[in-house]
Design a protein around this motif. Structure first.
Motif, mmCIF file in Angstrom:
data_model
loop_
_atom_site.group_PDB
_atom_site.id
_atom_site.type_symbol
_atom_site.label_atom_id
_atom_site.label_comp_id
_atom_site.label_asym_id
_atom_site.label_seq_id
_atom_site.Cartn_x
_atom_site.Cartn_y
_atom_site.Cartn_z
ATOM 1 N N GLU A 72 0.831 -1.195 0.000
ATOM 2 C CA GLU A 72 0.000 0.000 0.000
ATOM 3 C C GLU A 72 0.868 1.248 0.000
ATOM 4 O OE1 GLU A 72 -2.469 -0.323 3.466
ATOM 5 O OE2 GLU A 72 -3.587 -2.016 2.665
ATOM 6 N N LYS A 73 0.280 2.362 -0.362
ATOM 7 C CA LYS A 73 0.977 3.652 -0.385
ATOM 8 C C LYS A 73 1.558 3.949 0.997
ATOM 9 C CE LYS A 73 1.567 7.690 -2.588
ATOM 10 N NZ LYS A 73 2.793 7.702 -3.320
ATOM 11 N N GLY A 74 2.828 4.322 1.053
ATOM 12 C CA GLY A 74 3.487 4.681 2.305
ATOM 13 C C GLY A 74 4.106 3.516 3.056
ATOM 14 N N MET A 75 3.958 2.295 2.572
ATOM 15 C CA MET A 75 4.491 1.120 3.257
ATOM 16 C C MET A 75 6.018 1.089 3.164
ATOM 17 S SD MET A 75 3.017 -2.712 2.717
ATOM 18 C CE MET A 75 1.460 -2.591 3.572
ATOM 19 N N LYS A 76 6.680 0.721 4.291
ATOM 20 C CA LYS A 76 8.142 0.708 4.351
ATOM 21 C C LYS A 76 8.645 -0.497 5.128
ATOM 22 C CE LYS A 76 8.131 5.708 4.557
ATOM 23 N NZ LYS A 76 8.325 6.879 5.372
ATOM 24 N N LEU A 77 9.892 -0.875 4.864
ATOM 25 C CA LEU A 77 10.615 -1.865 5.657
ATOM 26 C C LEU A 77 11.779 -1.167 6.333
ATOM 27 C CD1 LEU A 77 10.840 -4.927 3.242
ATOM 28 C CD2 LEU A 77 9.503 -4.778 5.335
#
Length: 110
Positions: A72-77
């Motif tokens: 999804e938009k804005g997802m990060k690791l």
């Protein structure tokens, strides 16, 4: 499609690239490389919330994850932990259309 990523300690990587946005991402394995004796945590960040996916250290430097989700938009690791180290991730990406086709085939067979 095969997917892989190397993330260094204290690095945050955006997942919502054009190639991954709104596709299924399955992370299958995580391997810790070039580490010290500290623990390293792989976290996914989505909508302001953080979820720890795995914890690795020099004695336990590999794990099978098998975590699937839609990017999804804005997802990060993010990788946090010691002073040096890199977590290498492998998995695969599937488009939503591919899964819809499979669902239709399954319904037709029934």
């Amino acid at each position: 499609m095969f997917w892989g990523k190397n993330i260094k300690v204290n690095e945050t990587v955006a997942l919502d690239t054009e190639a991954l946005l709104e596709k299924y991402l399955t992370i299958q394995t995580a391997t810790l490389k070039e580490s010290d004796e500290s623990k390293y945590f792989l976290t996914i960040i989505n909508k302001g919330e953080s979820f720890q996916i795995c914890c690795l250290d020099s004695k336990n430097n590999y794990t099978s994850i098998s975590s699937s989700f839609i990017v999804e938009k804005g997802m990060k690791l993010k990788v946090e932990g010691g002073k040096k180290g890199t977590i290498s991730l492998t998995g695969y990406v599937e488009s939503l259309e591919d899964n819809e086709d499979l669902e239709e085939e399954s319904l037709e067979e029934e």
